[in-house]
Structure formats: structure tokens, C-alpha cells
Design a protein around this motif. Structure first.
Motif, PDB file in Angstrom:
ATOM      1  N   VAL A  86       0.819  -1.197   0.115  1.00 39.64           N
ATOM      2  CA  VAL A  86      -0.002  -0.070  -0.096  1.00 39.64           C
ATOM      3  C   VAL A  86       0.783   1.366  -0.023  1.00 39.64           C
ATOM      4  CG1 VAL A  86      -2.216  -1.024   1.057  1.00 39.64           C
ATOM      5  CG2 VAL A  86      -0.318  -0.208   2.400  1.00 39.64           C
ATOM      6  N   TYR A  87       2.163   1.205   0.402  1.00 46.06           N
ATOM      7  CA  TYR A  87       2.881   2.546   0.476  1.00 46.06           C
ATOM      8  C   TYR A  87       4.260   2.049   0.526  1.00 46.06           C
ATOM      9  CZ  TYR A  87       4.981   6.543   2.534  1.00 46.06           C
ATOM     10  OH  TYR A  87       5.862   7.678   2.747  1.00 46.06           O
ATOM     11  N   ASN A  88       5.328   2.903   0.107  1.00 43.53           N
ATOM     12  CA  ASN A  88       6.779   2.640   0.109  1.00 43.53           C
ATOM     13  C   ASN A  88       7.418   3.917   0.073  1.00 43.53           C
ATOM     14  OD1 ASN A  88       8.014  -0.065  -0.724  1.00 43.53           O
ATOM     15  ND2 ASN A  88       9.342   1.450  -1.355  1.00 43.53           N
ATOM     16  N   ARG A  89       8.517   3.998   0.985  1.00 45.12           N
ATOM     17  CA  ARG A  89       9.491   5.145   1.222  1.00 45.12           C
ATOM     18  C   ARG A  89      10.737   4.699   1.274  1.00 45.12           C
ATOM     19  NH1 ARG A  89       9.343  10.274   3.806  1.00 45.12           N
ATOM     20  NH2 ARG A  89      11.506  10.744   4.563  1.00 45.12           N
ATOM     21  N   VAL A 133      23.710   3.738   2.646  1.00 48.34           N
ATOM     22  CA  VAL A 133      23.597   4.530   1.475  1.00 48.34           C
ATOM     23  C   VAL A 133      22.124   4.813   1.093  1.00 48.34           C
ATOM     24  CG1 VAL A 133      25.894   3.794   0.578  1.00 48.34           C
ATOM     25  CG2 VAL A 133      23.876   2.392   0.290  1.00 48.34           C
ATOM     26  N   PHE A 134      21.314   3.674   1.687  1.00 44.08           N
ATOM     27  CA  PHE A 134      19.766   3.845   1.551  1.00 44.08           C
ATOM     28  C   PHE A 134      19.099   3.220   2.855  1.00 44.08           C
ATOM     29  CE2 PHE A 134      20.630  -0.259  -0.751  1.00 44.08           C
ATOM     30  CZ  PHE A 134      19.214  -0.771  -0.261  1.00 44.08           C
ATOM     31  N   GLU A 135      17.965   3.661   2.757  1.00 42.21           N
ATOM     32  CA  GLU A 135      17.034   3.127   3.843  1.00 42.21           C
ATOM     33  C   GLU A 135      15.524   2.882   3.166  1.00 42.21           C
ATOM     34  OE1 GLU A 135      17.228   4.069   8.107  1.00 42.21           O
ATOM     35  OE2 GLU A 135      18.206   6.049   7.294  1.00 42.21           O
ATOM     36  N   GLU A 136      14.881   1.922   3.393  1.00 45.70           N
ATOM     37  CA  GLU A 136      13.522   1.775   2.890  1.00 45.70           C
ATOM     38  C   GLU A 136      12.733   1.288   3.741  1.00 45.70           C
ATOM     39  OE1 GLU A 136      11.490  -0.048  -1.393  1.00 45.70           O
ATOM     40  OE2 GLU A 136      13.193  -1.155  -0.111  1.00 45.70           O
ATOM     41  N   THR A 137      11.311   1.608   3.751  1.00 47.29           N
ATOM     42  CA  THR A 137      10.050   0.997   4.437  1.00 47.29           C
ATOM     43  C   THR A 137       9.043   0.804   3.373  1.00 47.29           C
ATOM     44  OG1 THR A 137      10.821   2.249   6.452  1.00 47.29           O
ATOM     45  CG2 THR A 137       8.449   1.232   6.398  1.00 47.29           C
ATOM     46  N   SER A 138       8.729  -0.418   3.304  1.00 48.54           N
ATOM     47  CA  SER A 138       7.536  -0.742   2.595  1.00 48.54           C
ATOM     48  C   SER A 138       6.415  -1.355   3.530  1.00 48.54           C
ATOM     49  CB  SER A 138       7.878  -2.245   1.594  1.00 48.54           C
ATOM     50  OG  SER A 138       8.845  -1.889   0.839  1.00 48.54           O
ATOM     51  N   VAL A 139       5.071  -0.910   3.190  1.00 51.57           N
ATOM     52  CA  VAL A 139       4.120  -1.141   3.979  1.00 51.57           C
ATOM     53  C   VAL A 139       3.243  -2.047   3.266  1.00 51.57           C
ATOM     54  CG1 VAL A 139       2.357  -0.136   5.573  1.00 51.57           C
ATOM     55  CG2 VAL A 139       4.099   1.140   5.260  1.00 51.57           C
ATOM     56  N   TYR A 140       2.827  -3.105   3.977  1.00 53.68           N
ATOM     57  CA  TYR A 140       1.848  -4.242   3.466  1.00 53.68           C
ATOM     58  C   TYR A 140       0.525  -4.305   4.224  1.00 53.68           C
ATOM     59  CZ  TYR A 140       5.397  -5.745   0.221  1.00 53.68           C
ATOM     60  OH  TYR A 140       6.365  -5.514  -0.854  1.00 53.68           O
ATOM     61  N   LEU A 141      -0.672  -4.477   3.563  1.00 55.06           N
ATOM     62  CA  LEU A 141      -1.714  -4.748   4.266  1.00 55.06           C
ATOM     63  C   LEU A 141      -2.250  -6.053   4.067  1.00 55.06           C
ATOM     64  CD1 LEU A 141      -4.506  -3.534   5.463  1.00 55.06           C
ATOM     65  CD2 LEU A 141      -5.208  -3.064   3.328  1.00 55.06           C
TER      66      LEU A 141
END
Length: 278
Positions: A86-89, A133-141
Motif C-alpha cells: 500500500v505504501y513505500n518510502r 547508502v539507503f533506507e527503505e520502508t515498505s508497508v503491506y496490508l
């Protein structure tokens, strides 16, 4: 490796009824060298140019199979197949180049309550020579999921989109898109590859990967920054085959894009790319 992980993920469908909110007490760390051939194949599939600077869209794929492994762990309470991205940063702190060697660490949060079920965060951290070098958060429902002892979560972020003028492009997407993106990303969820599987999950036919659509939108911006924040909001799935429209709008120092349904302008994917810290 991906086949065995998907078998384990499929078996999580047996997780029924209320379960305690928990998460694996471990992370998965892998070392990846950015292979120029794999990078080039990814860009060809997502309609991007091939240079030495590697995009956040490709870096996202490095954490996908480890996240699937963690969600297939017995300590994870939710069924994996059927969960919705549903969302990714994604925060890119410094450029990543072809042939760079990265240490990528993936972890999964304890699921939290959502008005439609439960959501979980996938955290991915990339380091080069020990430096972040990078950070990511993926949100799943997980729709309709019931959890015991789950905390109330914050609302999933939303990206505002106000259509301005006519779309700048139309994309004609055929069913082969699902298999092509699966081959370069490792995401072989059957809803993208089989009409029968898609119907089993309530879709009239197979659907495109949300990250395929978002990656192609990113490639369509020609944005190339030393550092940036790339946010993605996923809305209506893209049925395959389909014709969708692409729009782009400047917003201060950033760019907002939308991939929308041709018939009524309903959004499929909205993205925002802006400088880090803005």
C-alpha cells in the motif's frame, strides 16, 4: 532459492483465525554486487535508460526475497499471499553505482492494527563499506486479518494528487508485463502471472506489479539526484492487459507523478520524488 521461499509463503495460507501479534526475532543480511547485466535487464523491462548510476527502483528489489523469507517464518502471524503493498518510502543518501558491493539488511516489524485488518513494515537498509547508502520502508496490508495484542498503528501516509492538464503519455500494458517484471525483480507472486490465481484472490484477471508501475513512472521523470526521497502510494491495481495514463507535475523542488485509469482517471499509483530533507 525463490521457488522454495514461495512454497513456504504459500503454506502461510494455513494461518487462520486470530493469532498473537509477533515478528521474527532476526533479520536477513546479504551481500550484493550491482551486476551491470541485471541492472540493464531491469531498465529494459521498466522502460528506463541504462547508465552507471543505479536507481532506487532497482535497489528495492534487493530486499524483496529476504522480506518474503521473513514473512514465511513461523514467528510471523499473517498469511503472506494476498497481502497488498500500500505504501513505500525509499531514502537514497548517496549515489549507488554499477559494480558497487552492498550489504543489505532486511527486517520485518510486528504487525499493527489497521481499519481494514493489519499492516506490517518491511525495513531494508543498504550499506557500502559500512556506510549507510539507503533506507527503505515498505508497508503491506493484510485485509481482514485478526491479531491478538496488536498495537494501534499510525495511519498509512498518503500523497496528495491534483490532476493538472492532460496526461503526458499512455502506456499499453499486455499480460507479458507480469512475467517480465517477475524475472528481473524476483517477485513471482502468482496474481501477476496467472489469471486463475488472480481470480482466486478476487481479481477478474492478472494484475501488474505495483512496483513495475512505480518504477516505470520513476524512469519517466528523468530525475537524477545525489540524494532523494521517493514515496509511492498504491491505489487501484492495474489489470492486464490495460491502457493507463501517465501524468507529471512539478511541486516546489520535487516532482509528483500519477498513473491513472484511462476510463475515469482513478489513480493506480501516485509517486513523489523530492530532495532529501525537504
Amino acid at each position: 532459492m525463490s521457488t522454495s521461499i514461495y512454497v513456504k509463503a504459500a503454506l502461510t495460507a494455513l494461518r487462520r483465525g486470530p493469532r498473537a501479534a509477533s515478528a521474527p526475532a532476526r533479520s536477513v543480511t546479504q551481500t550484493h554486487r550491482i551486476d551491470p547485466s541485471a541492472w540493464a535487464r531491469f531498465q529494459r523491462v521498466t522502460s528506463g535508460t541504462v547508465g552507471n548510476r543505479v536507481s532506487p527502483a532497482y535497489l528495492h528489489t534487493l530486499g524483496f526475497l529476504p522480506s518474503l523469507e521473513l514473512m514465511a517464518d513461523k514467528a510471523f502471524p499473517l498469511p503472506v499471499l494476498g497481502m497488498v503493498h500500500v505504501y513505500n518510502r525509499f531514502e537514497l543518501l548517496t549515489p549507488v553505482w554499477v559494480d558497487d558491493e552492498l550489504e543489505v539488511e532486511t527486517s520485518v516489524s510486528t504487525p499493527r492494527l489497521h481499519t481494514k485488518g493489519a499492516v506490517v513494515d518491511i525495513h531494508v537498509i543498504g550499506r557500502r563499506g559500512g556506510a549507510l547508502v539507503f533506507e527503505e520502508t515498505s508497508v503491506y496490508l493484510a485485509k481482514g486479518a485478526e491479531l491478538i495484542g496488536a498495537a494501534e498503528g499510525e495511519a498509512v501516509p498518503r500523497i496528495e494528487w491534483h490532476a493538472e492538464g492532460r496526461p503526458t503519455a499512455q502506456w499499453k500494458l499486455d499480460p507479458a508485463v507480469g512475467g517480465s517484471y517477475a524475472a528481473v525483480s524476483g517477485d513471482r507472486n502468482p496474481i501477476h502471472l496467472s489469471a486463475v490465481a488472480a481470480k482466486a484472490f478476487g481479481f477478474p484477471r492478472r494484475i501488474a506489479h505495483g512496483m513495475y508501475t512505480a518504477s516505470r513512472a520513476l524512469n519517466s521523470t528523468d530525475v537524477e539526484r545525489e540524494s532523494c526521497v521517493w514515496e509511492i502510494q498504491f491505489a487501484k491495481p492495474v489489470l492486464l492487459p490495460s491502457t493507463v495514463e501517465f501524468s507529471l507535475a512539478q511541486a516546489g523542488d520535487g516532482v509528483t507523478t500519477a498513473v491513472t485509469r484511462k476510463t475515469d482517471g482513478a489513480p493506480h499509483v501516485i509517486s513523489r520524488i523530492r530532495p532529501l530533507g525537504v
